[in-house]
Design a protein around this motif. Structure first.
Motif, PDB file in Angstrom:
ATOM      1  N   CYS A   1       0.542  -1.302   0.233  1.00  0.00           N
ATOM      2  CA  CYS A   1       0.083   0.355  -0.022  1.00  0.00           C
ATOM      3  C   CYS A   1       0.965   1.392  -0.272  1.00  0.00           C
ATOM      4  O   CYS A   1       0.623   1.950  -0.014  1.00  0.00           O
TER       5      CYS A   1
ATOM      6  N   GLN B   1      -5.466   4.023   2.779  1.00  0.00           N
ATOM      7  CA  GLN B   1      -5.001   2.664   4.095  1.00  0.00           C
ATOM      8  C   GLN B   1      -6.128   2.540   4.095  1.00  0.00           C
ATOM      9  O   GLN B   1      -7.456   3.239   5.461  1.00  0.00           O
ATOM     10  N   ALA B   2      -6.134   1.538   4.384  1.00  0.00           N
ATOM     11  CA  ALA B   2      -7.472   0.512   5.706  1.00  0.00           C
ATOM     12  C   ALA B   2      -6.780   0.517   7.086  1.00  0.00           C
ATOM     13  O   ALA B   2      -5.738   0.673   7.060  1.00  0.00           O
TER      14      ALA B   2
ATOM     15  N   SER C   1      -5.096  -2.377   1.673  1.00  0.00           N
ATOM     16  CA  SER C   1      -5.098  -3.136   3.053  1.00  0.00           C
ATOM     17  C   SER C   1      -3.689  -4.520   2.981  1.00  0.00           C
ATOM     18  O   SER C   1      -3.345  -4.586   2.021  1.00  0.00           O
TER      19      SER C   1
ATOM     20  N   THR D   1      -2.484  -6.445   5.451  1.00  0.00           N
ATOM     21  CA  THR D   1      -3.139  -7.272   5.881  1.00  0.00           C
ATOM     22  C   THR D   1      -2.721  -8.576   5.784  1.00  0.00           C
ATOM     23  O   THR D   1      -3.458  -9.158   4.188  1.00  0.00           O
TER      24      THR D   1
ATOM     25  N   ASN E   1     -11.127  -6.480   8.192  1.00  0.00           N
ATOM     26  CA  ASN E   1      -9.923  -7.062   7.678  1.00  0.00           C
ATOM     27  C   ASN E   1      -8.765  -6.307   8.229  1.00  0.00           C
ATOM     28  O   ASN E   1      -7.769  -6.593   7.197  1.00  0.00           O
ATOM     29  N   THR E   2      -8.551  -6.816   9.338  1.00  0.00           N
ATOM     30  CA  THR E   2      -7.417  -5.897   9.994  1.00  0.00           C
ATOM     31  C   THR E   2      -6.745  -7.107  10.739  1.00  0.00           C
ATOM     32  O   THR E   2      -5.288  -6.618  10.816  1.00  0.00           O
TER      33      THR E   2
END
Length: 238
Positions: free
Chosen positions: A58, A73-74, A85, A87, A140-141
């Protein structure tokens, strides 16, 4: 004594040099992320795959990146305007531990009267149910995680969509007649939810399941699951 003094002088000089170099590197990173000297690969790179290095994919969308501003940015919230993301995918099960789902109710082709309450019942295997994060702040983390038996820890969902009355209509991914996360644990893999008020509009519907890992991403599997992990059935409201 002089040797000790000389030794400490060298150590202090080395630390000062490394600190200075780190500061210079940090300064370069702020201006151009591609100049960072660390084990993190900045942006898309074949090196990340070849050397199994962490990849800050990212970075290209942040300040100083080659595509700055194109994607946000997520941050754990559900950003609807596009997001990137970092992750990791996390722990991936063996092929023998890939999950599978069957909708027990309603049955395919079943009919319900308009506004008539009905129950959706789902059975899921090879998934430890009851694991879900707060979707408002941790979406989604977290990477996917397996339990001690090598089974994905996650949860289930059901979504009902209208398919039309006389002619079959293509459903939109953003529209649904009913949606519910099935977040409870289950020893036998069976979960259910009641559509308390039924469905008011007459016509054809489909109900589908959506299996997710802990922080709501679709489950990550070791190969294409040709047997399909999720299930859908069609029913009619009359």
């Amino acid at each position: 004594m002089r040797n000790y003094v000389a030794f400490f002088a060298v150590v202090i000089f080395a630390l000062a040099f490394l600190s200075s170099e780190a500061s210079a590197n940090a300064s370069k990173c702020e201006k151009d992320l591609r100049k960072c000297k660390n084990s993190v690969v900045i942006g898309p790179s074949k090196d990340a795959f070849k050397k199994n290095l962490a990849q800050d994919f990212c970075a290209i969308f942040r300040k100083g990146g080659s595509e700055a501003g194109k994607l946000a940015q997520a941050n754990g919230t559900q950003i609807l305007t596009g997001v990137c993301s970092n992750t990791p995918q996390g722990e991936i099960p063996t092929v023998d531990n890939m999950p599978s789902t069957l909708i027990l109710c309603p049955e395919d082709g079943q009919k319900f009267k308009a506004n008539e309450p009905f129950t959706v019942k789902v059975k899921t295997t090879k998934l430890e149910l009851g694991f879900f994060s707060d979707p408002a702040i941790t979406y989604n983390t977290f990477p996917q995680v397996l339990n001690k038996k090598g089974v994905i820890q996650g949860h289930q969902h059901v979504s009902i969509q209208f398919l039309g009355n006389k002619e079959l209509e293509m459903p939109s991914a953003t529209e649904f007649a009913f949606f519910k996360g099935l977040n409870d644990p289950s020893k036998n893999g069976i979960l259910e939810v009641t559509v308390d008020n039924g469905l008011p509009q007459k016509g054809l519907y489909r109900v589908c399941t959506i299996i997710s890992s802990f922080s709501h991403q679709p489950v990550v599997l070791p190969k294409a699951q040709r047997g399909a992990s999720d299930d859908c059935v069609r029913f009619r409201v009359i």
